[in-house]
Design an enzyme around this catalytic site. Structure first.
Site, PDB file in Angstrom:
ATOM      1  N   ASP A  66     -10.242   3.563  -3.432  1.00 24.38           N
ATOM      2  CA  ASP A  66     -10.979   2.363  -3.005  1.00 24.38           C
ATOM      3  C   ASP A  66     -12.403   2.315  -3.558  1.00 24.38           C
ATOM      4  O   ASP A  66     -13.092   3.325  -3.610  1.00 24.38           O
ATOM      5  CB  ASP A  66     -11.068   2.324  -1.485  1.00 24.38           C
ATOM      6  N   ASP A  84       0.831  -1.209   0.000  1.00 28.63           N
ATOM      7  CA  ASP A  84       0.000   0.000   0.000  1.00 28.63           C
ATOM      8  C   ASP A  84       0.872   1.269   0.000  1.00 28.63           C
ATOM      9  O   ASP A  84       2.112   1.194  -0.012  1.00 28.63           O
ATOM     10  CB  ASP A  84      -0.915  -0.054   1.235  1.00 28.63           C
TER      11      ASP A  84
HETATM   12  C1  GAL Z   1      -6.176   1.254   1.241  1.00 31.90           C
HETATM   13  C2  GAL Z   1      -6.251   0.256   0.134  1.00 31.90           C
HETATM   14  C3  GAL Z   1      -7.338  -0.738   0.486  1.00 31.90           C
HETATM   15  C4  GAL Z   1      -7.003  -1.416   1.799  1.00 31.90           C
HETATM   16  C5  GAL Z   1      -6.771  -0.369   2.881  1.00 31.90           C
HETATM   17  C6  GAL Z   1      -6.234  -0.981   4.166  1.00 31.90           C
HETATM   18  O1  GAL Z   1      -5.187   2.180   0.972  1.00 31.90           O
HETATM   19  O2  GAL Z   1      -6.518   0.889  -1.080  1.00 31.90           O
HETATM   20  O3  GAL Z   1      -7.483  -1.691  -0.549  1.00 31.90           O
HETATM   21  O4  GAL Z   1      -5.878  -2.213   1.626  1.00 31.90           O
HETATM   22  O5  GAL Z   1      -5.855   0.613   2.458  1.00 31.90           O
HETATM   23  O6  GAL Z   1      -5.984  -0.044   5.150  1.00 31.90           O
END
Ligand code: GAL
Length: 648
Positions: free
Chosen positions: A456, A400
């Protein structure tokens, strides 16, 4: 009568008649905020009574209103007027609480199917507009807030001082109602008993790295399976129905699998590309985020693995079981090795458990100091972390991009990509920086097998359709081993936390979601609770002809060739010379249609000439030969997914 007495009597008579007079005008008023506003659907937050969506006093261009409803685009409220409504009125506008001068909305009012008010696009700072609408004879009132054409971000919208005026002769009480529920209907014919081997046509494997591949085959058990032409170092283990071992035979090797049962037999060959990138076809699996968020723990992961095997998903090619954020504990003080937290007592044992089911295991980390959930990130520890994952038996790493202030994504992901490549395991590398600095341009170079292209996803039409239909410009970057990733699937039971609910997508929107992700050659990561799969959801994700479009070995991403009156036609070229064609209703409609939309698809508009054989892929049913065009009916927000093959 004296003049003075006459005046007094007249005044008394007027006062005595006044209530009658007001009654005769039908001034019984029902305030919007007194209805059940929880029935409102909206793109973000929760509807608020007498407050803005963020819970502040309703304020439109510095004018405060004591009453009304605060909502957020896109929003829809349906009110059953129960007969006897005369009119609707309100002051509408964007709430001042948005700090940035961004966002835009429009307010629309419908009396049944007739639009009776449209505010046009409004921005923050616009003075409230008065919405007035005649409701005489109407059965339903629809209050709509659209995103104003620029997405839903910052769209805090108010219906201030909103009232329904009722005819005083009617004692009906208007009622806010649920959005119309569409039936969940199943198109896939389901298993037929005879075997069908669901290996993709091509599989990548590292040279001299541990290889484990469960052979996905549907069909009634017991099955008699045989595997031919394995390269040196690999064996077929019939007990686990898996190909195992290590090979150094670089290059392509064509392996053949046969499967037999009392209903029939199947035979399939696929190329093992030793030394080529992993994920020669888009990865298929499950990830914990869209259901459990940070409420994930070891038991939930084991339950997902159990369910993936027991539900039969594994035999349709679904294989990864990935933990997302919130599994990390502290680093060892001296070795700096990362440990899992108390919710994951033993990562190696968990990996072994998942592998024992024939499945693969994934974990999540972050390029920065901390993950998005505030757990330990990998910055500065990439090598140590990759080795640790390999030691546990990890097959997939998602990385991430939270807490990366001052960092450049390409060099950061290069470090993690190299650390992963040096492990003695095959590990898929998933780049998750939400499209920041165009990862599609450098993702493959740094060893990425997939890269997120957007922020997301959530389980609304606005989110899913906006992400899915915006992928066209990235088509050229998708190729075997390297995929654009428009985020995980939002079907089934989701929730991003301990409490789950049904996806808010309608059944047709869910068909659109799966069809579009398959046409886009997107990674398919289920985000729902696998222990609670209803029949509809299971059928959505086990249609082998639909999944075969996603797994096609050419690895082309569909292109949008027609975009006409909100009908979009996406076409993906397949390895066998045919085309997968998705005809979608992509409209942002205020009011849902009961009936579908007819669309005539001309072959010449999708670069085809002459007679074509057409197959309905969801139904796995032949539609026959069509000379110049075919006319189909598309359900609201739904899709017709066809396989079109030239008749020679
Ligand atoms: C976001 C990511 C999500 C999930 C989340 C977890 O940045 O895009 O898919 O992994 O973090 O905190």
């Amino acid at each position: 009568m004296e003049k003075g007495t006459f005046l007094l009597v007249s005044i008394m008579i007027i006062f005595a008649l006044a209530p009658v007079y007001i009654k005769a005008q039908g001034e019984r008023i029902v305030r919007l905020e007194d209805l059940d506003i929880t029935k409102i659907t909206q793109g973000w937050g929760k509807p608020q009574k007498n407050l803005s969506v963020d819970g502040n006093p309703i304020t439109i261009n510095e004018k405060k209103f004591d009453r009304g409803v605060g909502t957020h685009a896109t929003s829809r409220m349906i009110i059953d007027l129960k007969g006897g409504a005369k009119s609707f009125s309100a002051y509408v506008g964007m709430d001042d609480e948005i700090k940035k001068e961004k966002g835009s909305v429009s307010f629309r009012v419908y009396a049944d199917e007739k639009k009776v008010f449209d505010s046009d696009v409004m921005k923050k700072g616009d003075t409230a507009k008065e919405a007035k609408a005649d409701l005489t004879g109407a059965n339903f009132l629809y209050l709509i807030v659209t995103a104003g054409g620029d997405g839903i971000n910052f769209d805090h919208a108010d219906w201030a001082d909103a009232v329904i005026v009722m005819d005083e002769k009617s004692d009906a009480m208007p009622e806010a109602i649920d959005q119309p529920k569409k039936e969940k209907y199943i198109l896939s014919p389901g298993e037929r008993g005879a075997p069908r081997i669901n290996c993709p046509d091509v599989i990548g494997a590292g040279e001299n790295k541990d290889f484990l591949y469960y052979i996905p085959i549907v069909g009634r058990r017991p099955l008699d399976v045989a595997v031919f032409n394995l390269p040196n170092g690999l064996i077929y283990d019939s007990e686990s129905n898996s190909i195992k071992g290590k090979t150094s035979s670089k290059g392509d090797c064509t392996i053949t699998v046969t499967a037999k049962n009392k209903f029939g037999e199947d035979k399939k060959s696929f190329d093992l590309r030793v030394g080529a990138a992993l994920s020669q076809t888009p990865p298929m699996g499950w990830n914990s985020w869209n259901c459990w968020g940070c409420a994930v723990d070891e038991n939930k992961i084991k339950a997902a693995a159990d369910a993936m095997a027991a539900s039969g998903l594994i035999n349709h090619g679904w294989s990864y079981i990935n933990i997302d954020d919130c599994w990390q504990g502290k680093r060892d003080e001296t070795t700096k090795k990362i440990n899992s937290n108390e919710k994951f007592p033993d990562m190696k044992e968990l990996a072994d458990y998942i592998h024992s089911k024939g499945l693969k295991f994934g974990v999540y980390t972050d390029s920065g100091t901390k993950t998005c959930g505030g757990y330990e990130g990998s910055k500065g520890f990439e090598k140590i972390d990759a080795l640790r994952y390999a030691e546990w038996g990890v097959d997939y790493v998602k990385c991430d991009w939270c807490n990366t202030e001052g960092m450049e994504p390409e060099p950061a992901y290069t470090i993690m990509g190299e650390a992963i490549k040096e492990c003695r395991r095959d590990i898929v590398f998933s780049i998750c920086n939400w499209g920041h600095k165009n990862p599609w341009e450098w993702g493959a170079k740094v060893g990425g097998n997939l890269w997120r292209t957007t922020g997301d996803i959530v389980d609304t039409w606005e989110s899913m359709s906006k992400i899915g239909f915006s992928q066209a410009r990235l088509a050229q970057y998708a190729q075997p081993g390297h995929w654009n990733d428009p985020d995980m699937l939002v079907i089934g039971k989701v929730g991003w936390g301990p409490n789950l609910r049904d996806s808010r997508l309608t059944p047709d929107e869910q068909y659109t979601h799966i069809s579009l992700w398959c046409l886009l050659s997107s990674p398919l990561l289920l985000g729902c609770d696998l222990t609670q799969l209803d029949n509809f959801t299971l059928n959505l994700i086990t249609n082998d002809e639909v999944l075969a479009i996603n797994q096609d070995k050419l690895g082309k991403q569909a292109q949008c060739l027609i975009n006409e009156n909100d009908i979009q036609v996406w076409v993906k070229n397949l390895a066998d010379g045919s085309k997968a064609v998705g005809i979608f209703d992509a409209a942002d409609r205020d009011i849902l249609l009961d009936d579908g939309i007819e669309f005539k698809l001309r072959w010449e508009d999708i670069k085809l000439t002459g007679k074509q054989n057409v197959r309905d892929v969801w139904k796995q049913h032949e539609l026959g030969e069509w000379r110049d065009a075919i006319t189909v009916k598309i359900p609201e927000h739904g899709v017709k997914l066809l396989k079109v093959t030239p008749v020679l």
